[in-house]
Design a protein around this motif. Structure first.
Motif, mmCIF file in Angstrom:
data_model
loop_
_atom_site.group_PDB
_atom_site.id
_atom_site.type_symbol
_atom_site.label_atom_id
_atom_site.label_comp_id
_atom_site.label_asym_id
_atom_site.label_seq_id
_atom_site.Cartn_x
_atom_site.Cartn_y
_atom_site.Cartn_z
ATOM 1 N N ILE A 1 0.830 -1.207 0.000
ATOM 2 C CA ILE A 1 0.000 0.000 0.000
ATOM 3 C C ILE A 1 0.861 1.253 0.000
ATOM 4 O O ILE A 1 0.559 2.251 -0.684
ATOM 5 N N ALA A 2 1.946 1.218 0.772
ATOM 6 C CA ALA A 2 2.812 2.394 0.858
ATOM 7 C C ALA A 2 3.407 2.751 -0.501
ATOM 8 O O ALA A 2 3.480 3.939 -0.875
ATOM 9 N N LYS B 1 4.368 2.364 10.801
ATOM 10 C CA LYS B 1 5.832 2.351 10.802
ATOM 11 C C LYS B 1 6.372 1.963 9.431
ATOM 12 O O LYS B 1 7.317 2.588 8.911
ATOM 13 N N VAL B 2 5.777 0.941 8.812
ATOM 14 C CA VAL B 2 6.242 0.494 7.500
ATOM 15 C C VAL B 2 5.982 1.573 6.448
ATOM 16 O O VAL B 2 6.840 1.856 5.575
ATOM 17 N N GLU C 1 9.873 7.576 3.371
ATOM 18 C CA GLU C 1 11.203 8.179 3.539
ATOM 19 C C GLU C 1 12.157 7.732 2.440
ATOM 20 O O GLU C 1 13.047 8.483 2.025
ATOM 21 N N GLN C 2 11.955 6.492 1.986
ATOM 22 C CA GLN C 2 12.815 6.003 0.899
ATOM 23 C C GLN C 2 12.373 6.551 -0.464
ATOM 24 O O GLN C 2 13.210 6.977 -1.265
ATOM 25 N N LEU D 1 10.075 9.113 -1.189
ATOM 26 C CA LEU D 1 9.829 10.561 -1.265
ATOM 27 C C LEU D 1 10.605 11.264 -0.158
ATOM 28 O O LEU D 1 10.028 11.797 0.800
ATOM 29 N N PRO D 2 11.905 11.288 -0.270
ATOM 30 C CA PRO D 2 12.696 11.859 0.821
ATOM 31 C C PRO D 2 12.481 13.357 1.026
ATOM 32 O O PRO D 2 12.710 13.869 2.123
ATOM 33 N N ARG D 3 12.030 14.079 -0.032
ATOM 34 C CA ARG D 3 11.845 15.517 0.087
ATOM 35 C C ARG D 3 10.419 15.902 0.477
ATOM 36 O O ARG D 3 10.101 17.081 0.568
ATOM 37 N N LEU D 4 9.579 14.932 0.661
ATOM 38 C CA LEU D 4 8.193 15.219 1.004
ATOM 39 C C LEU D 4 8.109 15.791 2.414
ATOM 40 O O LEU D 4 8.898 15.437 3.294
ATOM 41 N N GLY D 5 7.141 16.699 2.605
ATOM 42 C CA GLY D 5 6.982 17.339 3.903
ATOM 43 C C GLY D 5 6.304 16.424 4.907
ATOM 44 O O GLY D 5 6.485 15.194 4.912
ATOM 45 N N ASP D 6 5.497 17.027 5.717
ATOM 46 C CA ASP D 6 4.839 16.309 6.808
ATOM 47 C C ASP D 6 3.872 15.261 6.247
ATOM 48 O O ASP D 6 3.145 15.510 5.283
ATOM 49 N N VAL D 7 3.851 14.077 6.877
ATOM 50 C CA VAL D 7 2.947 12.985 6.497
ATOM 51 C C VAL D 7 2.184 12.554 7.740
ATOM 52 O O VAL D 7 2.778 12.261 8.776
ATOM 53 N N LYS D 8 0.860 12.547 7.619
ATOM 54 C CA LYS D 8 0.000 12.106 8.734
ATOM 55 C C LYS D 8 -0.667 10.799 8.325
ATOM 56 O O LYS D 8 -1.323 10.734 7.280
#
Length: 483
Positions: free
Chosen positions: A57-58, A116-117, A123-124, A126-133
């Motif tokens: 899904i991620a 967590k996954v 992070e892998q 989209l390393p430049r992406l901002g805040d993720v909820k």
């Protein structure tokens, strides 16, 4: 190997209870160990499956974020509207000017593992992406837009292929991320296994109920089997106890092969012991009677002696021998009183004995107790008479008291005499043993009364104990079973 003392203290006394106790502990222990192993296996399996699903899904969510980032802002609503008219995709998509407050499901290990996954993949990818909820929420009151619109207010064809509302709502994974200032992408989807939270508890109540039913079934079957096995042992124990009390019980030869052999062996042993007792009584009686004839002849010949001193010595020795023979014969007669057990009112029996003693001028005290015992009347009366006579001979005053215990009756006969040296207490039951002050107080005794009394009490399944009273005098304590 002997059983540890601490285990003996906690184990029940009866064999049936012990076996059931051991079976219960064994079944419970095996169930707990098996459940622990099974729960650990299910937990590890659920975590692995959830981790794989979350990774899938991620990566899909990361691709969706990259796709909407690549679109011009004015094209995004058009693409979202087309996706909705098509019946939805894996994700329900919306764009808001700020993050939507989501009421998260309470803390649970599996949702935490998914979050967590997903964070790790983002992070892998989209390393430049901002805040993720990232949250899990129930769909009933889940808001999807800044104006407060909920999932329940959306047209069915928008979410029917994406979210699950009926017949049983499934938890919704909500991912919100800021793709550019003032533009928050809202993604909502289900896990591949919509009801994955059911696996968070590897031991549901239904399984515990099944384990409890299994335990009860095993215990019931164990109780039936153990009772079937121990019933012959109980019968053997009762027969042995009855035989020890002078009865002649019959042990039925039925059941398992081992118990049938035991019943036959018990019957043969009972017959041998009965023959031995009968032969002993006949032999003792014959010897005692046969000895009287030569003793009488010796006394007659003694009278013909000229030496007065020698004649007196012979007479003393023959009198002592005659007394011992009479005492031995009386001992056999008093110990082997053949009668049936009956219910005896102690007040009546002891009351008559106390009355006779008072008429003879003795000081004796007794308080009515209202208790009954199952015993052989003549035998019990003989035992009590021996103890009371001893107390009257050696003490100036006698006190008799009767107490009731748990399933037993205690009769205490106490005299106010000089007592007995502690080192001599263990020898009082030996035949022909008489202490110095006893020989002076009662020169005609044989030293057999206490032994006879103890044999009779033991034949009733009771115990006779002698001890010195703290305030002086000897105390005889008789403990008899109440039924």
């Amino acid at each position: 190997m002997s059983t540890p003392h601490w285990l003996e203290r906690i184990l029940p006394s009866r064999l049936l209870s012990r076996l059931l106790w051991v079976m219960t502990i064994g079944v419970l222990t095996s169930q707990l160990i098996g459940n622990a192993i099974w729960a650990n296996y299910l937990q590890n399996k659920s975590e692995q499956e959830v981790s794989a699903a979350a990774d899938h899904i991620a990566r899909g969510a990361a691709s969706a974020v990259q796709f909407f980032q690549s679109l011009p802002p004015n094209y995004r609503p058009l693409v979202i509207q087309q996706l909705r008219e098509m019946g939805g995709t894996r994700f329900f998509v919306n764009v808001n000017d700020s993050p939507i407050e989501v009421k998260s499901i309470l803390s649970n290990p599996l949702p935490e593992k998914v979050v967590k996954v997903i964070r790790h993949v983002f992070e892998q990818e989209l390393p430049r992406l901002g805040d993720v909820k990232i949250n899990f929420a129930w769909p009933n009151e889940l808001a999807v837009a800044s104006d407060g619109m909920t999932v329940a207010q959306l047209p069915d064809h928008w979410v029917k292929n994406t979210l699950l509302m009926e017949p049983r709502p499934a938890p919704v994974l909500v991912i919100q991320t800021e793709i550019e200032p003032g533009h928050w992408l809202y993604l909502a989807t289900l896990m591949p296994d919509p009801y994955f939270l059911d696996n968070s508890n590897p031991m549901p109540p239904e399984r515990w109920l099944l384990q409890f039913a299994t335990l009860i079934t095993v215990l019931l079957l164990s109780w039936v089997v153990v009772r079937w096995i121990t019933r012959p042992l109980a019968a053997l124990s009762e027969a042995a106890e009855a035989f020890g009390k002078g009865e002649s019980p019959h042990l039925p030869a039925e059941g398992s092969e081992e118990f049938i052999r035991t019943a036959h062996a018990f019957g043969a042993m009972r017959e041998r012991i009965q023959r031995y007792l009968e032969d002993r009584e006949k032999l003792f009686t014959a010897i005692s009677h046969d000895l009287r004839t030569p003793i009488t002849r010796l006394k007659l010949r003694t009278e013909m002696l000229d030496d007065e001193d020698l004649r007196v010595e012979f007479h003393e020795d023959l009198d002592e021998l005659d007394m011992m023979v009479k005492g031995a014969l009386q001992s056999v007669k008093d110990s082997d009183i053949h009668e049936n057990r009956t219910r005896i009112r102690l007040d009546a029996m002891l009351g008559r004995m106390v009355k006779d003693a008072r008429m003879a001028g003795h000081e004796i005290a007794y308080s009515r107790c209202g208790l009954w015992v199952m015993a052989k009347p003549l035998a019990l009366k003989r035992a009590l008479s021996n103890l009371i006579d001893n107390a009257l001979f050696y003490g100036k005053k006698v006190e008799i008291s009767v107490l009731e215990g748990v399933g037993k009756v205690v009769i205490i006969v106490r005299d106010h005499g000089p007592g007995v040296p502690e080192e001599a207490l263990s020898t009082l039951f030996d035949p022909y043993v008489r202490l110095e002050h006893g020989r002076h107080s009662n020169s005609h005794g044989h030293g057999l009364g206490l032994g006879i009394a103890r044999n009779i009490i033991q034949a009733h399944g009771g115990v006779l104990d002698l001890s010195n009273h703290p305030d002086g005098g000897l105390q005889a304590m008789i403990t008899l079973p109440q039924d």
